[in-house]
Write a protein that holds these residues in place. Sequence first.
Motif, PDB file in Angstrom:
ATOM      1  N   THR A 314       0.836  -1.207   0.000  1.00 20.52           N
ATOM      2  CA  THR A 314       0.000   0.000   0.000  1.00 20.52           C
ATOM      3  C   THR A 314       0.863   1.247   0.000  1.00 20.52           C
ATOM      4  O   THR A 314       0.590   2.211  -0.736  1.00 20.52           O
ATOM      5  CB  THR A 314      -0.932  -0.002   1.220  1.00 20.52           C
ATOM      6  N   GLY A 315       1.909   1.244   0.825  1.00 15.40           N
ATOM      7  CA  GLY A 315       2.796   2.406   0.904  1.00 15.40           C
ATOM      8  C   GLY A 315       3.495   2.691  -0.407  1.00 15.40           C
ATOM      9  O   GLY A 315       3.702   3.856  -0.777  1.00 15.40           O
ATOM     10  N   LEU A 316       3.846   1.645  -1.151  1.00 18.12           N
ATOM     11  CA  LEU A 316       4.546   1.835  -2.422  1.00 18.12           C
ATOM     12  C   LEU A 316       3.629   2.357  -3.522  1.00 18.12           C
ATOM     13  O   LEU A 316       4.105   2.768  -4.583  1.00 18.12           O
ATOM     14  CB  LEU A 316       5.190   0.512  -2.868  1.00 18.12           C
ATOM     15  N   ARG A 317       2.333   2.362  -3.272  1.00 12.36           N
ATOM     16  CA  ARG A 317       1.381   2.925  -4.249  1.00 12.36           C
ATOM     17  C   ARG A 317       1.045   4.389  -3.950  1.00 12.36           C
ATOM     18  O   ARG A 317       0.337   5.033  -4.720  1.00 12.36           O
ATOM     19  CB  ARG A 317       0.087   2.111  -4.250  1.00 12.36           C
ATOM     20  N   LEU A 318       1.524   4.917  -2.824  1.00 12.77           N
ATOM     21  CA  LEU A 318       1.195   6.289  -2.461  1.00 12.77           C
ATOM     22  C   LEU A 318       1.826   7.276  -3.437  1.00 12.77           C
ATOM     23  O   LEU A 318       2.885   7.024  -4.009  1.00 12.77           O
ATOM     24  CB  LEU A 318       1.677   6.590  -1.043  1.00 12.77           C
ATOM     25  N   ASN A 319       1.168   8.406  -3.592  1.00 14.99           N
ATOM     26  CA  ASN A 319       1.689   9.483  -4.441  1.00 14.99           C
ATOM     27  C   ASN A 319       2.657  10.327  -3.615  1.00 14.99           C
ATOM     28  O   ASN A 319       2.246  10.999  -2.673  1.00 14.99           O
ATOM     29  CB  ASN A 319       0.538  10.351  -4.948  1.00 14.99           C
ATOM     30  N   PRO A 320       3.965  10.299  -3.934  1.00 11.82           N
ATOM     31  CA  PRO A 320       4.928  11.039  -3.113  1.00 11.82           C
ATOM     32  C   PRO A 320       4.802  12.551  -3.211  1.00 11.82           C
ATOM     33  O   PRO A 320       5.355  13.286  -2.382  1.00 11.82           O
ATOM     34  CB  PRO A 320       6.281  10.564  -3.662  1.00 11.82           C
ATOM     35  N   ASN A 321       4.056  13.018  -4.219  1.00  7.07           N
ATOM     36  CA  ASN A 321       3.894  14.464  -4.403  1.00  7.07           C
ATOM     37  C   ASN A 321       2.659  15.018  -3.694  1.00  7.07           C
ATOM     38  O   ASN A 321       2.415  16.221  -3.722  1.00  7.07           O
ATOM     39  CB  ASN A 321       3.812  14.790  -5.902  1.00  7.07           C
ATOM     40  N   ALA A 322       1.883  14.126  -3.061  1.00 10.87           N
ATOM     41  CA  ALA A 322       0.687  14.542  -2.326  1.00 10.87           C
ATOM     42  C   ALA A 322       0.948  14.427  -0.822  1.00 10.87           C
ATOM     43  O   ALA A 322       1.870  13.722  -0.401  1.00 10.87           O
ATOM     44  CB  ALA A 322      -0.499  13.668  -2.724  1.00 10.87           C
ATOM     45  N   PRO A 323       0.153  15.119  -0.007  1.00 12.39           N
ATOM     46  CA  PRO A 323       0.333  14.973   1.449  1.00 12.39           C
ATOM     47  C   PRO A 323       0.110  13.534   1.878  1.00 12.39           C
ATOM     48  O   PRO A 323      -0.735  12.830   1.314  1.00 12.39           O
ATOM     49  CB  PRO A 323      -0.751  15.909   2.018  1.00 12.39           C
TER      50      PRO A 323
END
Length: 428
Positions: A314-323
């Motif tokens: 799940t963490g690897l799918r997060l958008n790093p450019n969003a909060p």
Amino acid sequence: MENINLNTEKNDMFITSHLGSDSLPGLVQNCLTVAKTTPMKDMLLLSLLTNSAYALPAMRFYHGQPRHEYGADLMTMILAPAASGKGIMNYGRSVMKAIEGEKGKQVYIPANASSAALVALLQRFRGRGIIMATEMDTLSQALRSSYGQFSDIIRCLFEHETISQLRRQNDEFIEIRDPHVSMLLSGTYNQLTPLLQSRENGLMSRFACYVVTERADFMDEVWDSDSYASSSAESTMKSYKMLEKATEQLGALYLQQVNSEHTCFFSFTEAQRQQVKRMFRAEYDTYAAAYGAEFDQTLKRMPVIMKRIGMVLTGLRLNPNAPLPEHVFCSEEDFRTVLLMGHKLLMHAATMYDLLPAVSTPTPNAPSGSMMQKQFLNSLPEEFSWTQVRELANATGTSIKTVEHWLSRSVQCGNIQRVKFGEYKKVS
């Protein structure tokens, strides 16, 4: 939620061969292109998940009663024959280059450190790091050393329990609260017993275990034609570019997490929790019948390992450019992967368990599942059919699922040979 079917081929212990091309986060899927065989892909997948957990320091989940807070940190142990491609796991470390390059950050802790050196390094690393050893002998030697008795520290790391140590030389007291360390160990079959010694050792239950049971195919690129070599080099270059992209993505995710002012909590949905419960009721019956109380600790810790895998995916799918969100649920796509991996990893744990010496002091009044299995299989003739197996199971009151598991594992271990579909013979 639709129930997920885990009824894959009985003797198939592979993971990635049962995952669709888009089942994994893009970062992971791109990295897997460097692996040429299914066992190598499985080993690389486990390496990537174990290393990538370090990049998610702000993620947590609750488990158990009373509730305990866990991080993403994974412990993984892989056994494979010599020259079977275990080196592929180093690519899991290569994606950490962007994080290691962040102001010269130190991430990896040597596996041959003494217990005092390990605690000192954890203090310097502020309680976070990765222990990676591609030859388990390295850690075994440290554990045998008079200065390296830190198996108790490894147990604490799984639960993030406080580690404390008093240095006699200068009367210095060190305390590391809430440590977060991932471990990736690999080795050959004969390197397992020196590390764990027996089935009584509680270390194994803290690891996601994987055992390569098949010989690797011979790689004959040396005799390839020039044209094939050229196309192979082009494919390899493309794979390396994907690795570089994954490295950048992981570095961005890490910066998002360390710069966040809040924690991101992960959880399964209620429907997913219920399906995990149903899965473990069935798995518990199967493994309890096969091993009795001996395998309980592995069964009880596997849900924590599964949640950690789900949280990393799940963490690897997060958008790093969003909060960074304050709470995330496991997607249905990742949950299918988690459930499949939990099922397969239990099979691998049982295989690894069989490689260890039997317990020296049986638990009082505990049923001996291994003895039940031995007695059942000894009752079968030298050559037998699946129909005979079912008839014996009905006569002895043994569940069909349990005898399926016994038969499957006996075939894997080479004690029984499958002659053709539905027919078997014992190997003398």
